[in-house]
Design a protein around this motif. Structure first.
Motif, PDB file in Angstrom:
ATOM      1  N   ARG A  14       0.945  -1.180  -0.073  1.00 31.48           N
ATOM      2  CA  ARG A  14       0.077  -0.041  -0.144  1.00 31.48           C
ATOM      3  C   ARG A  14       0.961   1.298  -0.031  1.00 31.48           C
ATOM      4  O   ARG A  14       1.196   1.775   1.255  1.00 31.48           O
ATOM      5  CB  ARG A  14      -0.902   0.108   1.423  1.00 31.48           C
ATOM      6  N   ARG A  17       0.461   7.755  -1.728  1.00 29.21           N
ATOM      7  CA  ARG A  17      -0.498   8.229  -2.924  1.00 29.21           C
ATOM      8  C   ARG A  17       0.658   9.218  -4.232  1.00 29.21           C
ATOM      9  O   ARG A  17       1.281   9.944  -3.637  1.00 29.21           O
ATOM     10  CB  ARG A  17      -1.608   9.329  -2.618  1.00 29.21           C
ATOM     11  N   ASN A 264      -5.259   3.849  -5.170  1.00 30.49           N
ATOM     12  CA  ASN A 264      -6.316   4.042  -4.079  1.00 30.49           C
ATOM     13  C   ASN A 264      -7.036   5.402  -4.413  1.00 30.49           C
ATOM     14  O   ASN A 264      -6.760   6.338  -4.584  1.00 30.49           O
ATOM     15  CB  ASN A 264      -6.060   4.283  -2.819  1.00 30.49           C
TER      16      ASN A 264
END
Length: 289
Positions: A14, A17, A264
């Motif tokens: 993950r 961004r 995401n």
């Protein structure tokens, strides 16, 4: 979710961004504000924007919207060469899931669909449905896990696989995903484990064997107030080698790789109670195609 899959079935990075290609003004998420013009000190005020230009833009958007709706709703018979389902099974590339005229399977092996066609569509259907079953909560209980393995795998590989899985689903593994030593969730919490196929692709196929990739997203974790392992999403691809055994497609071996993983979005993470309500209120799918 598969055996010991803290390092297999549900691993997904993950990262932070990066530039958002879907945001405004080239990803800056800024808007431009034009202050009103003042006549003071400016003998010639700025000319107002021409109304005709705005009208042309509005008409253009409406025309494009109508065209898009018409294209999306365009019908076609089963023999229409323009429809995705009419393409031959030997056509190159992956075709979108579309009606083909073949009825869904009616058979059941326990809670898992069975009786898949001995063709590409049947192999993809089997692989997708097996991915759902193997990523379910029922895999965390010995009795139901044994039933799932028998229903989805080639009988020749079942005994060893059952033994390996029984060893893999150990008290330490259960603790790693937030469960009690016997595989049950802590009091007041709901354990979540779901696999959702996003797409399938036949990599190789002959008369009695097929290799199918299933691109999946998954949910795993504990839902409810006070959960130390909240429900998270993952993306992964399952590669299933299928064999035709006993009149149906069965898994002879499988492997998993990470991703493809999308960027995401900006969705707000739901509260523990919202997630618990969703898990209890929305059932999973048993027939994927």
């Amino acid at each position: 979710m598969s055996p010991g899959d803290e390092h297999d079935y549900r691993s997904a990075d993950r990262g932070g961004r990066s530039d958002d290609p879907y945001s405004t003004l080239g990803g800056t998420r800024q808007t431009r504000t034009r202050l009103p013009d003042s006549n003071a000190g400016h003998p010639q005020a700025r000319r107002p924007a021409r109304a005709s230009r705005s009208l042309v833009m509005i008409v253009g958007v409406v025309v494009l919207l109508i065209a898009a709706i018409a294209f999306a709703n365009r019908g076609g018979g089963a023999d229409d060469e323009g429809s995705p389902g009419a393409k031959g099974r030997e056509s190159a590339g992956s075709a979108p899931t579309a009606p083909t005229g073949t009825k869904p399977v009616q058979g059941r092996n326990g809670t898992i669909a069975s009786g898949f066609a001995r063709d590409e569509q049947g192999a993809q259907s089997a692989a997708a449905n097996y991915a759902v079953a193997l990523g379910s909560v029922e895999m965390f209980t010995a009795d139901t896990r044994h039933d799932i393995i028998k229903a989805t795998h080639d009988p020749a590989v079942v005994p060893k696989l059952q033994s390996d899985l029984d060893a893999a689903y150990s008290p330490s593994f259960y603790a790693n995903v937030g469960l009690e030593k016997d595989g049950t969730p802590p009091a007041g919490l709901t354990f979540v484990s779901r696999t959702v196929p996003v797409g399938t692709k036949v990599v190789e196929m002959n008369d009695g064997a097929a290799t199918v990739e299933v691109w999946c997203t998954g949910l795993v974790g504990l839902a409810g107030e006070g959960a130390t392992k909240p429900v998270t999403g993952t993306w992964f691809t399952l590669t299933q080698k299928l064999t035709w055994a006993g009149g149906d497609w069965k898994i002879s071996s499988s492997s998993q790789s990470e991703g493809p993983t999308p960027v995401n979005g900006d969705n707000r993470a739901s509260t523990a109670d919202e997630m618990a309500d969703a898990i209890g209120g929305y059932g999973g799918f048993t027939y994927a195609r």
